[in-house]
Design a protein around this motif. Structure first.
Motif, PDB file in Angstrom:
ATOM      1  N   CYS A 196      53.548  27.322  64.650  1.00 43.33           N
ATOM      2  CA  CYS A 196      53.360  28.448  63.865  1.00 43.33           C
ATOM      3  C   CYS A 196      52.697  28.086  62.541  1.00 43.33           C
ATOM      4  CB  CYS A 196      54.832  29.010  63.239  1.00 43.33           C
ATOM      5  SG  CYS A 196      55.072  29.814  61.792  1.00 43.33           S
ATOM      6  N   THR A 197      52.602  26.910  62.098  1.00 40.81           N
ATOM      7  CA  THR A 197      51.650  26.500  61.055  1.00 40.81           C
ATOM      8  C   THR A 197      51.134  25.198  61.407  1.00 40.81           C
ATOM      9  OG1 THR A 197      53.213  27.936  59.524  1.00 40.81           O
ATOM     10  CG2 THR A 197      51.523  26.320  58.324  1.00 40.81           C
ATOM     11  N   VAL A 198      49.785  24.875  61.032  1.00 42.24           N
ATOM     12  CA  VAL A 198      49.280  23.783  61.296  1.00 42.24           C
ATOM     13  C   VAL A 198      48.838  23.163  59.601  1.00 42.24           C
ATOM     14  CG1 VAL A 198      47.204  22.533  62.049  1.00 42.24           C
ATOM     15  CG2 VAL A 198      48.081  24.313  63.276  1.00 42.24           C
ATOM     16  N   ILE A 199      49.345  21.974  59.457  1.00 36.30           N
ATOM     17  CA  ILE A 199      48.644  21.187  58.116  1.00 36.30           C
ATOM     18  C   ILE A 199      47.688  20.446  58.479  1.00 36.30           C
ATOM     19  CG2 ILE A 199      49.257  20.044  56.183  1.00 36.30           C
ATOM     20  CD1 ILE A 199      52.293  20.738  56.582  1.00 36.30           C
ATOM     21  N   PRO A 200      46.479  20.824  58.471  1.00 28.65           N
ATOM     22  CA  PRO A 200      45.132  20.027  58.791  1.00 28.65           C
ATOM     23  C   PRO A 200      44.903  18.839  57.876  1.00 28.65           C
ATOM     24  CG  PRO A 200      44.306  22.072  58.051  1.00 28.65           C
ATOM     25  CD  PRO A 200      45.853  21.893  57.654  1.00 28.65           C
ATOM     26  N   GLY A 201      44.138  17.770  58.331  1.00 32.75           N
ATOM     27  CA  GLY A 201      43.869  16.632  57.391  1.00 32.75           C
ATOM     28  C   GLY A 201      42.828  17.148  56.264  1.00 32.75           C
ATOM     29  N   HIS A 202      42.094  18.184  56.515  1.00 31.02           N
ATOM     30  CA  HIS A 202      41.231  18.962  55.594  1.00 31.02           C
ATOM     31  C   HIS A 202      41.256  20.310  55.762  1.00 31.02           C
ATOM     32  CE1 HIS A 202      39.173  14.928  55.172  1.00 31.02           C
ATOM     33  NE2 HIS A 202      39.359  14.883  56.052  1.00 31.02           N
ATOM     34  N   GLY A 203      41.296  21.149  54.691  1.00 26.07           N
ATOM     35  CA  GLY A 203      41.333  22.554  54.697  1.00 26.07           C
ATOM     36  C   GLY A 203      42.548  23.052  54.438  1.00 26.07           C
ATOM     37  N   ALA A 204      42.819  24.562  54.091  1.00 20.76           N
ATOM     38  CA  ALA A 204      43.952  24.878  53.877  1.00 20.76           C
ATOM     39  C   ALA A 204      45.106  25.025  55.310  1.00 20.76           C
ATOM     40  CB  ALA A 204      44.071  26.494  53.426  1.00 20.76           C
ATOM     41  N   PRO A 205      46.323  24.910  55.136  1.00 17.77           N
ATOM     42  CA  PRO A 205      47.171  25.230  56.047  1.00 17.77           C
ATOM     43  C   PRO A 205      46.777  26.638  56.779  1.00 17.77           C
ATOM     44  CG  PRO A 205      48.537  24.352  54.203  1.00 17.77           C
ATOM     45  CD  PRO A 205      47.013  24.614  53.801  1.00 17.77           C
ATOM     46  N   PHE A 206      47.168  26.565  58.179  1.00 10.00           N
ATOM     47  CA  PHE A 206      46.853  27.662  58.601  1.00 10.00           C
ATOM     48  C   PHE A 206      47.829  28.186  59.752  1.00 10.00           C
ATOM     49  CE2 PHE A 206      44.307  24.563  60.901  1.00 10.00           C
ATOM     50  CZ  PHE A 206      44.350  24.677  62.226  1.00 10.00           C
ATOM     51  N   ALA A 207      47.457  29.598  60.157  1.00 13.79           N
ATOM     52  CA  ALA A 207      48.817  30.208  61.183  1.00 13.79           C
ATOM     53  C   ALA A 207      47.960  30.225  62.718  1.00 13.79           C
ATOM     54  CB  ALA A 207      49.211  31.286  60.451  1.00 13.79           C
ATOM     55  N   ASP A 208      46.872  30.673  62.538  1.00 13.58           N
ATOM     56  CA  ASP A 208      46.163  31.018  63.822  1.00 13.58           C
ATOM     57  C   ASP A 208      45.915  29.723  64.906  1.00 13.58           C
ATOM     58  OD1 ASP A 208      44.424  30.499  62.318  1.00 13.58           O
ATOM     59  OD2 ASP A 208      43.135  32.107  62.795  1.00 13.58           O
ATOM     60  N   PHE A 209      47.135  29.114  65.078  1.00 12.61           N
ATOM     61  CA  PHE A 209      46.885  27.794  65.896  1.00 12.61           C
ATOM     62  C   PHE A 209      46.373  27.923  67.368  1.00 12.61           C
ATOM     63  CE2 PHE A 209      49.288  25.144  69.249  1.00 12.61           C
ATOM     64  CZ  PHE A 209      48.624  23.981  69.076  1.00 12.61           C
ATOM     65  N   THR A 210      46.402  29.081  68.262  1.00  7.83           N
ATOM     66  CA  THR A 210      46.221  29.275  69.369  1.00  7.83           C
ATOM     67  C   THR A 210      44.409  29.371  69.431  1.00  7.83           C
ATOM     68  OG1 THR A 210      48.093  30.289  70.102  1.00  7.83           O
ATOM     69  CG2 THR A 210      46.215  30.704  71.526  1.00  7.83           C
ATOM     70  N   ALA A 211      43.969  30.263  68.378  1.00  6.21           N
ATOM     71  CA  ALA A 211      42.554  30.508  67.997  1.00  6.21           C
ATOM     72  C   ALA A 211      41.986  29.111  67.709  1.00  6.21           C
ATOM     73  CB  ALA A 211      42.496  31.546  67.014  1.00  6.21           C
ATOM     74  N   ALA A 212      42.829  28.303  66.905  1.00 10.15           N
ATOM     75  CA  ALA A 212      41.916  27.207  66.599  1.00 10.15           C
ATOM     76  C   ALA A 212      41.958  26.241  67.659  1.00 10.15           C
ATOM     77  CB  ALA A 212      42.790  26.712  65.456  1.00 10.15           C
ATOM     78  N   VAL A 213      42.992  26.222  68.350  1.00  7.37           N
ATOM     79  CA  VAL A 213      42.615  25.468  69.810  1.00  7.37           C
ATOM     80  C   VAL A 213      41.689  25.779  70.529  1.00  7.37           C
ATOM     81  CG1 VAL A 213      43.964  24.536  71.746  1.00  7.37           C
ATOM     82  CG2 VAL A 213      45.266  24.669  69.640  1.00  7.37           C
ATOM     83  N   GLU A 214      41.493  27.132  70.719  1.00  4.67           N
ATOM     84  CA  GLU A 214      40.367  27.967  71.625  1.00  4.67           C
ATOM     85  C   GLU A 214      39.197  27.288  70.840  1.00  4.67           C
ATOM     86  OE1 GLU A 214      38.842  29.143  74.642  1.00  4.67           O
ATOM     87  OE2 GLU A 214      40.811  28.805  74.380  1.00  4.67           O
ATOM     88  N   ARG A 215      39.027  27.311  69.855  1.00  8.74           N
ATOM     89  CA  ARG A 215      37.558  27.142  68.912  1.00  8.74           C
ATOM     90  C   ARG A 215      37.399  25.582  69.143  1.00  8.74           C
ATOM     91  NH1 ARG A 215      39.342  30.861  64.955  1.00  8.74           N
ATOM     92  NH2 ARG A 215      40.586  29.268  63.664  1.00  8.74           N
ATOM     93  N   ALA A 216      38.287  24.643  69.199  1.00  2.00           N
ATOM     94  CA  ALA A 216      38.237  23.385  69.243  1.00  2.00           C
ATOM     95  C   ALA A 216      37.750  22.832  70.720  1.00  2.00           C
ATOM     96  CB  ALA A 216      39.620  22.678  68.980  1.00  2.00           C
ATOM     97  N   PHE A 217      38.298  23.531  71.778  1.00  2.00           N
ATOM     98  CA  PHE A 217      37.861  23.501  73.041  1.00  2.00           C
ATOM     99  C   PHE A 217      36.511  24.087  73.391  1.00  2.00           C
ATOM    100  CE2 PHE A 217      42.381  23.260  75.058  1.00  2.00           C
ATOM    101  CZ  PHE A 217      42.127  22.215  75.577  1.00  2.00           C
ATOM    102  N   GLN A 218      36.093  24.950  72.697  1.00  2.00           N
ATOM    103  CA  GLN A 218      34.716  25.542  72.804  1.00  2.00           C
ATOM    104  C   GLN A 218      33.648  24.342  72.231  1.00  2.00           C
ATOM    105  OE1 GLN A 218      34.527  29.245  71.057  1.00  2.00           O
ATOM    106  NE2 GLN A 218      35.788  30.237  72.720  1.00  2.00           N
ATOM    107  N   ARG A 219      34.165  23.816  70.927  1.00  2.00           N
ATOM    108  CA  ARG A 219      33.432  22.847  70.340  1.00  2.00           C
ATOM    109  C   ARG A 219      33.100  21.471  71.381  1.00  2.00           C
ATOM    110  NH1 ARG A 219      31.609  22.405  65.128  1.00  2.00           N
ATOM    111  NH2 ARG A 219      31.218  20.248  64.303  1.00  2.00           N
ATOM    112  N   LEU A 220      34.505  21.165  71.762  1.00  2.00           N
ATOM    113  CA  LEU A 220      34.345  20.056  72.583  1.00  2.00           C
ATOM    114  C   LEU A 220      33.700  20.221  73.864  1.00  2.00           C
ATOM    115  CD1 LEU A 220      35.840  17.313  73.242  1.00  2.00           C
ATOM    116  CD2 LEU A 220      37.658  18.578  74.647  1.00  2.00           C
TER     117      LEU A 220
END
Ligand SMILES: [Zn+2]
Length: 305
Positions: A196-220
């Motif tokens: 439900c919440t991600v605390i990343p190493g950089h940047g603010a904590p965020f809630a939209d985990f699924t979208a972030a994973v999707e963006r990461a896959f696209q970048r990868l």
């Protein structure tokens, strides 16, 4: 919007220093990651305030990079806390191997520190009265751990997953082609979690985990298709980091810097087949155009913090 339980305080930093996470545990507290060496005083002051009178009993790291461990020695001196590190990074810290810690190749700095315990993938630990699982998340750092609280659905992702992307693929930059496949397995592992919440190493904590994973896959996928694109993105991130540390660099010195610092020199040859100066011109040009860097009185300066 309150994304996190009250006993978790995220001290959001910038790119030179990683975020710090403070967990209140009755009269004691735990800290995750300690920022970059040159920010150590600021880190101490921020942590002190976040402790709200508690005793810092323990410092836990996500991985061994200079922006996450640079304040470890200072924090330990100030608080006498125990330090726990991911098991995979322990030998490099014990021997203070500046090559393995990526300090030498990128001209970065950190202060040697001692640790008391190691954390292995699959271990469970309690922070802030919450049960966390240590997950192995190689890719950006081959020994990195993320910490996942299944009941609270919180993920401390380090640099394995950010809101928009993930950390530089260091293994690949150093000629080890296992980095991108590892990052893919890491994203596949993370995708299965209920977060439900991600605390990343950089940047603010965020809630939209699924979208972030999707963006990461696209970048990868883009990096898998074009190693040169990956390398250029990494050079931009690493040079921006350099300028955040140095604050400014005469433009006339940049060619020399790219030639002398191993990671810039080697990546220029390995991925671009070009002289470091040519890659420097490309990288600086794009960073200036994007407004990440600016030119002032013949110096290149960083605009972030
Ligand atoms: Zn990192």
């Amino acid at each position: 919007m309150n994304l996190l339980p009250d006993q978790i305080r995220v001290l959001e930093r910038g790119w030179l220093s990683s975020n710090n996470v403070v967990f209140h545990e009755g009269t004691e507290a735990t800290l995750v990651d300690s920022g970059y060496l040159t920010h150590a005083e600021q880190t101490l002051a921020l942590v002190e305030r976040a402790l709200e009178g508690r005793r810092l009993a323990r410092l836990v790291n996500t991985h061994s990079h200079s922006d996450h461990i640079g304040g470890n020695a200072s924090v330990r001196r100030a608080h006498g806390c125990r330090i726990s590190v991911p098991e995979g990074m322990a030998p490099a810290v014990r021997d203070w191997d500046e090559d393995a810690l990526l300090l030498t190749s990128a001209y970065q700095r950190a202060e040697p520190f001692e640790f008391d315990a190691t954390i292995a993938p699959g271990d469970e630990l309690e922070m802030g009265g919450i049960a966390w699982q240590a997950l192995h998340v190689p890719g950006h750092d081959m020994h990195a751990l993320a910490y996942y609280a299944p009941a609270e659905r919180i993920l401390i992702s380090g640099d394995a997953l950010w809101r928009d992307g993930f950390g530089v693929m260091f293994a690949e930059l150093h000629g080890d082609s296992s980095g991108l496949p590892a990052q893919r397995r890491t994203l596949e592992l993370l995708r299965e979690l209920d977060v439900c919440t991600v605390i990343p190493g950089h940047g603010a904590p965020f809630a939209d985990f699924t979208a972030a994973v999707e963006r990461a896959f696209q970048r990868l996928a883009a990096f898998e298709q074009s190693p040169e694109r990956m390398a250029k993105s990494a050079m931009k991130a690493l040079f921006t980091f350099t300028l955040l540390e140095k604050r400014r660099m005469p433009r006339v010195d940049i060619d020399d810097y790219f030639t002398q610092v191993a990671i810039f020199r080697d990546v220029s040859q390995r991925f671009f087949g070009k002289e470091p100066a040519a890659v420097a011109a490309l990288v600086i040009g794009e960073l200036l155009k994007a407004g990440v860097l600016a030119e002032q009185d013949g110096d290149i300066v960083a605009r972030g913090s």
